[in-house]
Design an enzyme around this catalytic site. Structure first.
Site, PDB file in Angstrom:
ATOM      1  N   ASP A   1       9.039 -34.779  -2.224  1.00 29.79           N
ATOM      2  CA  ASP A   1       8.295 -35.613  -1.279  1.00 29.79           C
ATOM      3  C   ASP A   1       8.626 -35.163   0.142  1.00 29.79           C
ATOM      4  O   ASP A   1       9.256 -34.119   0.341  1.00 29.79           O
ATOM      5  CB  ASP A   1       8.631 -37.092  -1.496  1.00 29.79           C
ATOM      6  CG  ASP A   1      10.055 -37.428  -1.075  1.00 29.79           C
ATOM      7  OD1 ASP A   1      10.865 -36.500  -0.857  1.00 29.79           O
ATOM      8  OD2 ASP A   1      10.362 -38.627  -0.953  1.00 29.79           O
TER       9      ASP A   1
ATOM     10  N   LYS B   1       3.540 -34.269  -7.991  1.00 29.12           N
ATOM     11  CA  LYS B   1       4.743 -35.001  -7.599  1.00 29.12           C
ATOM     12  C   LYS B   1       4.945 -36.226  -8.482  1.00 29.12           C
ATOM     13  O   LYS B   1       6.054 -36.468  -8.991  1.00 29.12           O
ATOM     14  CB  LYS B   1       4.661 -35.418  -6.133  1.00 29.12           C
ATOM     15  CG  LYS B   1       5.926 -36.118  -5.631  1.00 29.12           C
ATOM     16  CD  LYS B   1       5.796 -36.557  -4.185  1.00 29.12           C
ATOM     17  CE  LYS B   1       4.959 -37.808  -4.083  1.00 29.12           C
ATOM     18  NZ  LYS B   1       4.958 -38.387  -2.714  1.00 29.12           N
TER      19      LYS B   1
END
Length: 210
Positions: A138, A120
């Protein structure tokens, strides 16, 4: 969602916010990298408060290493998990100097090899600092992808892969920012604000209020 519905979805997000960007404050790829590492399980507001004090003092790998872990912890102590994050930042600073001449690399493999940097975080850096059409997923984007029917998936990687598959090319560069901001301020976890949502009629959420 159909391809046409997805296109309308992003056209409306674009019309509402033509130039989306991160709410983390940064001036260089390195500052962004540190801010994103600090932002894990923390708010952007909280990270910005800390980095406004840290970056004027140390905003390069060499400067943070010279500062040392204990002093770094003092600057970021208001952020959750600050001790482990300080270790990550010190470690990634050393690795940047040892392997990358002090510069943030612009490829996934090198980024994910840095301490404290997962997929991420790498996606955020590649997209925001280097303009690559990656989509970092997220909790907000994971929720939104499943709730709206835009990109359903059992885990964050599945949602990321689905988004990369279905988001029209012209929207991929900014998709991460549009979706995270929409999830943060409109399609909120406990009570989505459907009354102000620009895509409410396209959304497949069964409990939507409009």
């Amino acid at each position: 969602m159909t391809p046409q519905t997805r296109r309308q979805f992003f056209e409306r997000l674009r019309d509402a916010n033509p130039a989306p960007t991160t709410e983390l404050e940064y001036r260089t790829p390195f500052e962004l990298l540190v801010a994103v590492v600090l932002s894990a399980q923390a708010t952007d507001v909280g990270v910005n408060k800390a980095t406004r004090k840290l970056f004027p003092v140390a905003n390069t790998p060499a400067a943070i290493l010279a500062l040392g872990q204990e002093a770094l912890e003092g600057y970021i102590a208001t952020i959750g998990l600050y001790r482990s994050k300080a270790r990550y930042v010190i470690g990634l600073c050393q690795q940047l100097i040892d392997l990358h001449h002090g510069e943030v690399p612009n490829n996934r493999e090198a980024l994910e090899a840095l301490p404290g940097v997962g997929r991420k975080t790498a996606n955020v850096i590649l997209n925001t600092a280097f303009g690559q059409p990656t989509i970092a997923v997220d909790t907000h984007i994971f929720r939104l992808g499943n709730r709206t029917g835009l990109a359903p998936g059992a885990d964050v990687r599945a949602v990321e892969d689905k988004l990369l598959e279905v988001v029209p090319e012209e929207f991929k560069l900014d998709a991460h920012h549009w979706l995270i901001l929409h999830g943060r301020y409109v399609c909120k976890a406990r009570k989505p604000d459907c009354g102000v949502c620009v895509v409410h009629d396209l959304c497949e959420y069964k409990a939507k209020t409009v």
